[in-house]
Structures are given as C-alpha cells and as structure tokens.
Design a protein around this motif. Structure first.
Motif, PDB file in Angstrom:
ATOM      1  N   GLN A 893       0.625  -1.617   0.178  1.00  0.00           N
ATOM      2  CA  GLN A 893       0.543   0.111  -0.207  1.00  0.00           C
ATOM      3  C   GLN A 893       1.288   1.237   0.266  1.00  0.00           C
ATOM      4  O   GLN A 893       2.023   1.011   0.535  1.00  0.00           O
ATOM      5  N   PRO A 894       0.239   2.448  -0.677  1.00  0.00           N
ATOM      6  CA  PRO A 894       1.323   3.716  -1.014  1.00  0.00           C
ATOM      7  C   PRO A 894       0.815   4.629   0.664  1.00  0.00           C
ATOM      8  O   PRO A 894       0.559   3.709   1.504  1.00  0.00           O
ATOM      9  N   LEU A 895       2.196   5.246   1.079  1.00  0.00           N
ATOM     10  CA  LEU A 895       2.218   6.061   1.923  1.00  0.00           C
ATOM     11  C   LEU A 895       2.326   6.780   2.457  1.00  0.00           C
ATOM     12  O   LEU A 895       2.642   8.256   1.334  1.00  0.00           O
ATOM     13  N   HIS A 896       2.328   8.103   3.251  1.00  0.00           N
ATOM     14  CA  HIS A 896       2.011   9.260   3.215  1.00  0.00           C
ATOM     15  C   HIS A 896       3.411   9.490   4.661  1.00  0.00           C
ATOM     16  O   HIS A 896       2.804   9.738   5.268  1.00  0.00           O
ATOM     17  N   VAL A 897       4.277  10.178   3.615  1.00  0.00           N
ATOM     18  CA  VAL A 897       4.765  10.856   4.879  1.00  0.00           C
ATOM     19  C   VAL A 897       5.110  12.043   4.532  1.00  0.00           C
ATOM     20  O   VAL A 897       5.359  12.769   3.315  1.00  0.00           O
ATOM     21  N   GLY A 898       5.822  12.531   5.596  1.00  0.00           N
ATOM     22  CA  GLY A 898       5.823  14.431   5.973  1.00  0.00           C
ATOM     23  C   GLY A 898       5.174  14.910   7.226  1.00  0.00           C
ATOM     24  O   GLY A 898       4.637  13.934   8.055  1.00  0.00           O
ATOM     25  N   ASP A 899       5.474  15.604   7.591  1.00  0.00           N
ATOM     26  CA  ASP A 899       5.134  16.306   8.922  1.00  0.00           C
ATOM     27  C   ASP A 899       4.322  18.013   8.358  1.00  0.00           C
ATOM     28  O   ASP A 899       5.003  18.924   7.694  1.00  0.00           O
ATOM     29  N   LEU A 900       3.137  17.869   8.556  1.00  0.00           N
ATOM     30  CA  LEU A 900       2.649  18.981   8.162  1.00  0.00           C
ATOM     31  C   LEU A 900       2.373  19.948   9.057  1.00  0.00           C
ATOM     32  O   LEU A 900       2.928  19.767   9.879  1.00  0.00           O
ATOM     33  N   ARG A 901       3.032  21.408   8.386  1.00  0.00           N
ATOM     34  CA  ARG A 901       3.058  22.764   9.422  1.00  0.00           C
ATOM     35  C   ARG A 901       1.812  23.574   9.531  1.00  0.00           C
ATOM     36  O   ARG A 901       1.842  23.567   8.182  1.00  0.00           O
ATOM     37  N   LEU A 902       0.454  23.229  10.669  1.00  0.00           N
ATOM     38  CA  LEU A 902       0.164  24.714   9.846  1.00  0.00           C
ATOM     39  C   LEU A 902       0.377  25.822  10.176  1.00  0.00           C
ATOM     40  O   LEU A 902      -0.735  26.587   9.212  1.00  0.00           O
ATOM     41  N   ALA A 903       1.391  26.422   9.640  1.00  0.00           N
ATOM     42  CA  ALA A 903       1.597  27.810   9.213  1.00  0.00           C
ATOM     43  C   ALA A 903       1.667  27.360   7.746  1.00  0.00           C
ATOM     44  O   ALA A 903       1.282  28.246   7.137  1.00  0.00           O
ATOM     45  N   ASP A 904       2.356  26.500   7.522  1.00  0.00           N
ATOM     46  CA  ASP A 904       2.280  26.028   5.532  1.00  0.00           C
ATOM     47  C   ASP A 904       1.553  25.938   5.226  1.00  0.00           C
ATOM     48  O   ASP A 904       0.754  26.006   4.761  1.00  0.00           O
ATOM     49  N   LEU A 905       0.333  24.818   5.563  1.00  0.00           N
ATOM     50  CA  LEU A 905      -0.961  25.117   5.632  1.00  0.00           C
ATOM     51  C   LEU A 905      -1.894  26.132   5.615  1.00  0.00           C
ATOM     52  O   LEU A 905      -2.799  26.337   4.324  1.00  0.00           O
ATOM     53  N   ARG A 906      -1.739  26.956   5.957  1.00  0.00           N
ATOM     54  CA  ARG A 906      -2.274  28.265   5.944  1.00  0.00           C
ATOM     55  C   ARG A 906      -1.798  29.368   5.117  1.00  0.00           C
ATOM     56  O   ARG A 906      -2.632  29.888   4.404  1.00  0.00           O
ATOM     57  N   ARG A 907      -0.773  29.381   5.019  1.00  0.00           N
ATOM     58  CA  ARG A 907      -0.214  30.179   3.380  1.00  0.00           C
ATOM     59  C   ARG A 907      -0.863  29.456   2.390  1.00  0.00           C
ATOM     60  O   ARG A 907      -0.701  30.256   1.384  1.00  0.00           O
ATOM     61  N   ALA A 908      -1.035  28.094   2.451  1.00  0.00           N
ATOM     62  CA  ALA A 908      -1.368  27.732   1.072  1.00  0.00           C
ATOM     63  C   ALA A 908      -2.428  27.954   1.179  1.00  0.00           C
ATOM     64  O   ALA A 908      -3.330  28.026  -0.364  1.00  0.00           O
ATOM     65  N   MET A 909      -3.564  27.765   1.913  1.00  0.00           N
ATOM     66  CA  MET A 909      -5.132  28.503   1.820  1.00  0.00           C
ATOM     67  C   MET A 909      -5.058  29.892   1.457  1.00  0.00           C
ATOM     68  O   MET A 909      -5.931  30.272   0.681  1.00  0.00           O
ATOM     69  N   LEU A 910      -4.464  30.407   1.992  1.00  0.00           N
ATOM     70  CA  LEU A 910      -4.277  32.133   1.659  1.00  0.00           C
ATOM     71  C   LEU A 910      -4.263  31.751  -0.009  1.00  0.00           C
ATOM     72  O   LEU A 910      -4.605  32.889  -0.222  1.00  0.00           O
ATOM     73  N   ASN A 911      -3.419  31.208  -0.262  1.00  0.00           N
ATOM     74  CA  ASN A 911      -2.583  32.087  -1.430  1.00  0.00           C
ATOM     75  C   ASN A 911      -3.756  30.894  -2.911  1.00  0.00           C
ATOM     76  O   ASN A 911      -3.876  31.422  -3.739  1.00  0.00           O
ATOM     77  N   ALA A 912      -5.026  30.244  -1.953  1.00  0.00           N
ATOM     78  CA  ALA A 912      -5.988  30.105  -3.107  1.00  0.00           C
ATOM     79  C   ALA A 912      -6.431  30.406  -3.175  1.00  0.00           C
ATOM     80  O   ALA A 912      -7.945  30.278  -2.889  1.00  0.00           O
ATOM     81  N   GLY A 913      -6.506  31.726  -2.103  1.00  0.00           N
ATOM     82  CA  GLY A 913      -8.113  32.424  -1.916  1.00  0.00           C
ATOM     83  C   GLY A 913      -9.365  32.018  -1.006  1.00  0.00           C
ATOM     84  O   GLY A 913     -10.390  32.856  -0.986  1.00  0.00           O
ATOM     85  N   HIS A 914      -8.887  31.330   0.392  1.00  0.00           N
ATOM     86  CA  HIS A 914      -8.970  30.982   1.277  1.00  0.00           C
ATOM     87  C   HIS A 914      -9.413  31.983   2.616  1.00  0.00           C
ATOM     88  O   HIS A 914      -7.856  32.465   2.017  1.00  0.00           O
ATOM     89  N   LYS A 915      -9.806  31.983   3.546  1.00  0.00           N
ATOM     90  CA  LYS A 915      -9.725  33.448   4.055  1.00  0.00           C
ATOM     91  C   LYS A 915      -9.587  32.019   5.790  1.00  0.00           C
ATOM     92  O   LYS A 915      -9.340  31.318   5.901  1.00  0.00           O
ATOM     93  N   ALA A 916      -7.867  32.509   5.815  1.00  0.00           N
ATOM     94  CA  ALA A 916      -7.236  31.350   7.006  1.00  0.00           C
ATOM     95  C   ALA A 916      -6.839  32.062   8.370  1.00  0.00           C
ATOM     96  O   ALA A 916      -6.238  32.960   7.735  1.00  0.00           O
ATOM     97  N   GLU A 917      -7.112  31.564   8.750  1.00  0.00           N
ATOM     98  CA  GLU A 917      -6.138  32.257  10.369  1.00  0.00           C
ATOM     99  C   GLU A 917      -6.217  31.659  11.884  1.00  0.00           C
ATOM    100  O   GLU A 917      -7.126  30.500  11.973  1.00  0.00           O
ATOM    101  N   PHE A 918      -5.627  31.893  12.965  1.00  0.00           N
ATOM    102  CA  PHE A 918      -5.071  31.001  13.654  1.00  0.00           C
ATOM    103  C   PHE A 918      -5.786  31.093  15.055  1.00  0.00           C
ATOM    104  O   PHE A 918      -6.210  32.826  14.764  1.00  0.00           O
TER     105      PHE A 918
END
Length: 985
Positions: A893-918
């Motif tokens: 089975q395929p595996l998902h590897v990595g460690d997601l930072r919430l700050a990176d996710l916020r930046r990606a959502m803002l670039n996609a046109g969403h509203k994101a805040e802590f």
C-alpha cells in the motif's frame, strides 16, 4: 548505544557536577566541569584521563558546582582548550565573573602540587625536607580567565546546533545539541542531545516555578490544543532522561518564601542587629539582590523608619561586573522584568519629552537605589568597624559571597558578627558536604537542623511560622588560607618541577612548536576535521593520547630531564647550539623542520573567527579593572600616553571603574532629582567607602599555601529560608510521567534521597503506562554512583542489510524536507552491497531514514547509525524474482510521509483564495467553517460545520464563499499535497 558515567555528584552530598556521555562511534560528551569548595585536584583525576578522548563539552549553570574547575582545566591540562565548549551567553559572562571572583578571593582555588609529583623530580623533597609544605600551582590571571571563557561558543534557547568535534574526536555523525531554559539561574540549560536513534535529555538543577527574576523551566509549552499541560514535543519521550534527584526538604510558594526572608530580616534590624546572607556571586545573587532592593523601595515609600535607617550591602569582588552583565541580559529573564524595564524606559522618554514623568523617578530592575556594592576587603572592614563603633545600634543587611562561607567575603563578615546575639545568619540553600570536608555553611546548617540550643518561633503577617535557632555560644573553627613566597630549597624544588612540566607539555603537543600557539588558535584546531590530517603523520604516535600527569609519572621515574632522542626534531628549537638533525629513515613530522604554521579553518559558512578579537567592551575593561585593583594604578606608566575621550567623565561618574551599560537611561533618570547616576550604577555612593583600597598583593611569584585555624565563639541566631531555586519532589513526580522517558537516570543527590526517588518514579511510571507495558520493568530507573558506567541505551528494532547493485539502480528517491525516502521490497540473500538500516516504524517513519548519497555500482558498504557489522554476517537485499514481484506489488500500500506545519497550511490556503487565521492555541480556522488542529503526536484533526449537498461541491468551488463541504475537501487536498506519497512497491 549510549552509556552514562557520573564523574562527580552522584549518590553523594557533594553538589559538584560532572557527567560523561558516550555515544555510538566513540563520541564522548562531557557535561559540566564542576568542583566544590575543597578544590581538591584528586577529584579531577578521572576527568583528566578522559580529556584526550572528549568530543565536546556542555555547560549548564554559572555556579561553582557546574563550572568552577573550567579555568583550572584550561590552565593545567594542555589538550583541554582544544575541545569545543558550548553554553548560553549568560552562563559564559556570569561564569567568567564567578571564576575571577573565586581566584581573587582565596589562594586555595589555585590548588596545590601533589607531593608525589614533587617527590619524583626532587630527591631532597622525597627525603622529607619539605613534605609539610603545600606548593601552589600558578593560578590563571584575569586575562587568561577572560580568554578561556571567550573560547566558549554561545548558543540561544531552542536553537538546534550541530557542533564541531575536537581534533582527536571521531566524526560526530550528525550529532545535534539544543539548549532549553531550565530556570534556577540566568541562562541555565536543559540540554537535548540527538544522535542517530538516541534522544537524550540532560536536566540537572532545574526549577519549574517562576521566580522574581528567573522564568520557569521550558518543560511545558503552550501545546497545540493542550492548554499548556503537555511537555513540548522536543523533550517528550526521550530514550534517556538524566535528571537531578536533589530536592529541597521544605518547598514554599514564591510569595511565602519571600515573606519569610523579609520577616526574618525585619526582626533582626529592628533590634539593631546585622543580617548576613551568604549567597553565590553570579547566579542566585540576582534573585536576592532584586528582591531586597525592591523591598527597600516599597518600605521606604511607606515611610518605614527601620528600613530607611538600615544599610543594605552586596559584597563580592566582581559584583559590579555581575550586575552590569545582568542589566544587559534582561531578555533572558522573566517577562515581568522586561515589562518593568520597558515601563521605566517609557517614563524616561516622557520626562525628556515634557510629559508628567511619573515613572521617570523610578530606577530600573537592576539599578540600585539602596543596595550598595562592595568589592574590596577594606570596604567590608570599614562597614563592620562602623557597626561595632556605633553608640546607637543600626541595622545592616549584608549579602556576601559565598554560600559555603569558605572562600568569599561571607567568612570575614561571619567572624566579625558571630559574638553578638542580636545578629542573624540566613542560610538560603543546603550547603554541600564533600567526602572529606565540611564547610562553615554546612556546619551552621546542621546546627539549625539539630535545634538543640533553643528555638525562637516567629510568625509572618500571613500566619506562617518560621524558626530562628540560637547558636548558644558554641565554638567554631575557621580556617584561613594565605600565600607565602618560596625561598631557598623550596624555590629550587619548585623550579625543577616546573621545568620538567614544561618539557613534558611541549612534547605532548603535536609538532613541538605548536605548544607556543595562542589559546585563540585552539578554536581553529578544534574545528579541524579528521580528514585533513596528513597521511604522512607518524603512525607510531597515533593512539598514544596520554595526559600530562601520567606521562610525568612515567618519565620522571626514569629520568628527570628528557634526552635528545625524546625531543626528536624539535631539538632544533628546544636546544641551543644544535643545527643538524638526521632525517634518514624517519617519516612524518620527523622529516621536516618544526615550524608552526597557523592554518585557516573553514566550515560551511566560511573562515572561522578568533573569539578574542571580538571581546565586548566590558570584558576588556573587566580585565583592566582587575589589574588596576590588584597592582595599583601607576600614574607614572601613563605619562606620554593617550587618554580615552571620556576617561575624566567616567572617573567622576563611576568610581568603581566599570563602564556604564545603560548611560542613556541613567542620564534621563537623573533629571528627576530623586536619583543620581552614581546611585543607579552601584547603589548609594559618594561616601567614604569609595576611597578605600586593599593593600597590594606582595606575593606574586612561586608561593606555598599556609593554613591558619582560628576558633570563634558563635552566639548569633541561625535561620534557613530555601532560595536554592531547585525543583521540589511534587514537580518532579508530576513531570516525569508526562515526559515518558524510556530510561531514567537519577544523579546529583544524596544516596538516601536518590534511592527513595527512584522507587517512587518506578511506581509512577508503571501506573502511568499500565500493566500492558510490562509493569514496573517497563521503564528502567538507574542510580549510578561516581565513576560507575551504566548502559542507558534503548533496544530498537533495527536491522542492517546490504543492498545489491541491481536493486540500488532501480531505486527512485523522493525528497521530503531534505530527506530521501524510498520503499524497498526485496529478497534476503548473502552477498555484498550498500548497508541500510530499517527502523522500528517501517518506511513511514521519516525520522529514522538516512539518505544514501552518491549511489553507484559499487560493492563497498556504507554503515549507518554507527553500526559496525562484518561483511560475512550481513545479508543482502536483492531483486525479487519475477514470479513473486506481481504478488507483492498488489499487496503493498502507498504511504504518506512528512510533517505538516499549520503555518504552511495557512499560507497555502491563503494563496488558494481562502480565509485562514489562527484562533486560540494550535487551532487554524479556515473560511469560518473548518477547524484544523495538530495533536501532540503529530496527527492532523479536521472539524467542519457542514457537508457537501451534491457532487459539484466536492472541492470545485475554492473561493471564499464556497460551501462548508467544498472548503473541507479543499483543506483535505492541501494537506495531502504537503505530504509525499511513497509507492507501495
């Protein structure tokens, strides 16, 4: 593999701390270079043997038990200055002032030459003519101490750092050290050491509670959704936790502790007595000085005549430098100190700007209006003589170095006030008890603990009771140490020993002439890698890492003076009249002229700097001031020389000679009319104490130690208020189950309290883990003694295999945050190839992956994690046969590897046109409808207020007005995009 050996301070009443950690590949880390007030060189013998094998040194606190032996080792152990040392900036600066105070206060700190060494080089000494004399070693000067501490490399909190090894150390293989706040002292450190699979947390003398000056230890952080109740991720679940077992017997909250001290002082000064508070001169003195200064400000503001007429003193030979350093390190203190300083600075600006200036009349946190700094013995004698001559008794409070009452000004004050029953000694910590010595502070503490001669029970305003014990006229023996110049036969013996010592040290230095290098070059040497060593070096000298004392004992038993053949080619430099040397048949260094060439050392950032070229102004002026105080200010030597621009102004404003760290603040505050510059710098000044100077030291050359014993009668009262600032048992038992260590090592405590705490920790950890973890045997709790090595490593499911060349060529690596990851499926066969280590969590655990670089068709092996395995026993992982490949591919089975930072996710959502805040702690809110949290284990949790009503909303609409379901799937897709998908085959 990880072994731990406490060299000092385990299962002992001594507070000295030295610990040796040995990791895979022979990497040795020494933590702390502590000593006690006995200054016995025999306690450093084991450390001296380990010096040629050390990789680096870490320091935790700027106190005597943690770094008092650092300058001694730099001065008398030739290889010690070549070992990289790491500490925080407050530990470096305060440790320097502490060491200068130590060597300026007592000749005992210089230590004596062992009689066995003198007997080996001198026949007359061995016959007993001088065996009763203790010859002193040359103590490091003020400039040498400043230079030694400039070699220490500063680190900041939470800053991962990969250190450089010593020249004689094996490769560190990615060793990472990180400093965290430990409380207890300014810049005090909890060390986190990461090496391969080993995660080690070294925490000795920490304090979880906040104090007036020091913030609490960094165990518990805000946490993502934890509400501040979880240990930070970097310090959680280490393979080994090394913790101190020394806990105070009576632990009070900070407010009640401060109240007890002030009430004890108030009772004594109300009857005209003198209060002596022995305290160290660098670390804990900041807490007491701040508390008393602000207590005096508050009481004087209330028109309290008792406090207004009471003099407050702080005595120590380097307290001006200590307080000057403290004023420049407010960012390392508790946030309340920073706010207080900002308020004072803001008030100063309003005064200059024409505002009301209500706060402009206040002094800063360490600007003293009532605390008078005393740095000379003549000043102490004048204060004590005034107290004895006063017809109307007036109260005095004296904070004096040191807490053991053995080497600082506190001993002089004790002798002067001991006979008066109105006086009081307040002990602020349990003094150390060495194996063969009992300090004056320890004796008084035992008298207080016995409570034999009567107790005066007092009560604070809040209802707490505290006790003052009468000493009852007991007799106390006080030992004083002094120098006496060597003369006659003693001087000849010393010179003979010194000549032999210098020859042996020069011989030990590689290349002979490199012994003359400056200490700053040791930093360059320490940064050199083992790969730059010449292949033509003399192989006969490799592996012979001998310390000086061992070589001295071996050489002096055979010959007193080294022969020509022992000097080798360095005879061209060491012996006059020798101009030729036979190099036929020689190899390595014996074939070339011994010229010391200073090579420039580079790392990935460029050429390494010389730390002594970048000394701060106060570090240079501290050394100059010490020389002026010791040898006098010779005005004749200054004739014809240029003066500094502000010499005259500095002399008038700051008689102590120290630079003003915050001239702008003091200058502004002086406009209010209530506080002048001299008051803010050193407390109340301008009195007759400023003109007093100590008599110059007459014995500057070779000398011997002379001890004199004086018996005094003690009638004063004794009180004990715990200001040690060390964690209590409740904090320890609460945190250890939250830290969840795999192995627990208890050091730094007496035998009884260590064993008792070990039993309690076993029960706590077994109850926390439950029966499924194996009961009381789930976590090993170790209590090694001094010199006892224990294996503190944890068994992990790791295997070593060799990758066949055909398999290596087909690997497709994926890069995830600098790590190369690939899944491997193969058949185990005997053979050769590359070596790879499989961790216990499979391919999904990217923390246990090592990227194989420069992969080529070769049969050579690469060993990971320091594992040494013979080629005959290592299996080979080869390609799967064709008939098995299809079956395995369908099951993987395929595996998902990595460690997601919430700050990176916020930046990606803002670039996609969403509203994101802590929102809150660790909560990311997107489009006011989807909440994303990250748990302490790294698991991503999503919560949404709605779901899509049709298939069109499944991530199609990504704008701010998208439906809740669309936002949910958009967030989910961004999360998966931030991870690497590793194929199952």
């Amino acid at each position: 593999m990880f072994t731990f050996c406490p060299l000092q301070g385990a299962l002992s009443e001594s507070t000295a701390s030295q610990s040796l950690l040995e990791l895979d590949g022979g990497v040795k880390v020494l933590i702390d270079v502590g000593w006690d007030e006995s200054f016995d060189v025999e306690k450093l013998r084991e450390l001296e043997k380990q010096i040629p094998t050390l990789s680096l040194i870490l320091l935790t606190h700027a106190t005597v038990p943690h770094l008092a032996a650092y300058a001694h080792c730099c001065k008398h152990f030739p290889l010690f200055t070549r070992i990289p040392v790491y500490a925080t900036r407050p530990v470096i600066d305060l440790g320097r002032t502490l060491t200068q105070d130590l060597y300026a206060s007592t000749p005992l700190a210089a230590t004596t030459i062992p009689s066995t060494s003198l007997a080996e080089v001198s026949y007359s000494y061995s016959q007993g003519s001088s065996t009763d004399h203790a010859f002193l070693l040359q103590a490091p000067t003020t400039e040498e101490i400043a230079r030694y501490f400039s070699l220490i490399q500063p680190l900041k909190y939470s800053q991962p750092h990969q250190p450089l090894p010593s020249p004689f150390s094996p490769p560190l293989n990615g060793l990472t050290i990180t400093a965290y706040n430990s409380g207890h002292t300014l810049g005090g450190t909890i060390w986190h050491i990461q090496h391969g699979l080993e995660s080690i947390v070294y925490a000795v003398d920490w304090n979880q509670g906040r104090e007036n000056v020091f913030s609490g230890a960094a165990w518990v952080g805000g946490g993502h959704g934890a509400g501040g109740t979880e240990v930070i991720e970097q310090l959680r679940k280490p393979t080994a936790l090394v913790c101190s077992s020394r806990t105070p017997e009576t632990s009070l909250p900070r407010a009640r502790r401060d109240e007890q001290l002030l009430e004890s002082i108030k009772l004594c000064i109300a009857r005209g007595g003198t209060v002596l508070i022995p305290v160290d001169s660098s670390a804990r003195v900041l807490e007491l000085a701040y508390l008393l200064e602000h207590a005096w400000r508050a009481e004087v503001a209330k028109d309290n005549d008792v406090f207004r007429s009471t003099k407050l003193y702080l005595a120590g030979r380097t307290v001006s430098s200590t307080m000057r350093n403290a004023r420049s390190m407010l960012e390392w203190m508790d946030e309340n100190i920073v706010r207080e300083f900002e308020g004072v600075a803001d008030g100063s600006r309003r005064v200059n700007g024409g505002g009301d200036g209500a706060k402009g009349r206040d002094a800063g946190p360490f600007d003293f209006k009532y605390l008078r700094l005393l740095e000379r013995k003549a000043q102490i004698e004048r204060v004590l003589r005034q107290a004895a001559d006063d017809t109307e008794p007036k109260g005095r409070v004296i904070l004096a170095s040191d807490s053991s009452l053995e080497w600082g000004f506190s001993k002089e004050v004790l002798k002067a006030i001991a006979s008066d029953a109105r006086n009081l000694v307040v002990l602020t910590e349990k003094p150390s008890l060495g194996a063969d010595s009992r300090s004056l502070g320890r004796t008084l503490w035992e008298w207080w603990k016995e409570r034999r001669d009567g107790v005066a029970t007092e009560q604070t305003s809040s209802g707490d009771t505290f006790e003052q014990v009468y000493s009852g006229g007991r007799e106390l023996q006080v030992t004083s140490a002094s120098r006496e110049a060597l003369e006659g036969n003693d001087l000849g013996i010393y010179q003979q020993w010194l000549a032999t010592q210098r020859q042996l040290q020069a011989t030990l230095q590689s290349g002979g002439a490199t012994a003359l290098e400056a200490s700053a070059d040791a930093v360059d040497d320490a940064s050199s890698e083992s790969s730059i060593e010449s292949e033509e070096s003399d192989t006969q000298q490799q592996g012979k890492a001998l310390n000086v004392s061992t070589t001295l004992g071996q050489a002096s038993r055979k010959k007193v003076v080294l022969k020509d053949e022992d000097l080798g080619i360095t005879i061209l430099l060491k012996k006059k009249g020798v101009y030729d040397f036979d190099v036929r048949g020689k190899k390595g260094r014996e074939r070339m002229f011994p010229i010391a060439i200073r090579r420039k050392r580079n790392d990935e950032y460029g050429e390494l700097i010389r730390p002594e070229d970048f000394l701060r102004a106060e570090e240079r002026e501290d050394a100059e001031g010490q020389d002026t105080n010791q040898f006098g200010n010779n005005q004749e030597d200054n004739l014809g020389k240029k003066r500094k621009w502000d010499d005259v102004a500095a002399a008038n404003k700051n008689p102590s000679g120290g630079p003003n760290k915050r001239p702008q603040l003091t200058r502004n505050l002086s406009h209010s009319g209530d506080v002048d510059v001299a008051t803010l710098a050193n407390g109340p000044g301008g009195d007759e104490l400023d003109d007093l100077e100590d008599e110059p030291e007459l014995v500057l050359g070779p000398s011997k130690l002379v001890l004199s014993i004086e018996t005094i009668t003690v009638r004063l009262r004794i009180a004990f208020v715990d200001f040690s600032g060390i964690h209590d048992k409740r904090s320890l038992t609460m945190l250890i189950p939250l830290i969840q260590p795999r192995k627990l090592v208890l050091v730094a405590g007496s035998k009884d309290e260590t064993l008792a705490l070990a039993a309690d920790c076993k029960k706590l950890l077994s109850a926390h883990l439950g029966s499924a973890a194996g009961g009381e045997h789930a976590v090993d709790v170790m209590t090694p003694g001094e010199g006892i090595t224990v294996n503190a490593s944890v068994d992990t499911n790791a295997w070593v295999v060799r990758l066949a060349d055909s398999l290596v060529k087909r690997l497709k690596w994926q890069n995830v945050r600098g790590l190369g990851i690939v899944t491997v499926t193969g058949l185990l066969l005997p053979g050769g190839g590359f070596v790879v280590t499989e961790g216990d969590d499979g391919a999904a655990n990217n923390n246990k992956r090592q990227k194989l670089e420069d992969i080529a068709a070769s049969s050579s092996a690469v060993t990971l994690h320091g594992t040494a395995t013979s080629a005959a026993t290592v299996p080979t992982l080869d390609m799967l046969p064709t008939n098995l490949a299809s079956a395995v591919r369908s099951a993987a089975q395929p595996l998902h590897v990595g460690d997601l930072r919430l700050a990176d996710l916020r930046r990606a959502m803002l670039n996609a046109g969403h509203k994101a805040e802590f929102r809150g702690e660790g909560l990311l809110l997107i489009d006011d409808s989807v909440a994303v949290r990250k748990s302490s284990t790294g698991r991503i949790e999503l919560e949404s207020v709605g779901w899509p009503v049709d298939a069109a909303s499944n991530g199609v609409s990504n704008g701010p007005g998208a439906a809740a379901g669309g936002t949910f799937y958009a967030v989910k897709r961004k999360i998966y995009e931030g991870l690497a998908v590793v194929g199952g085959a």
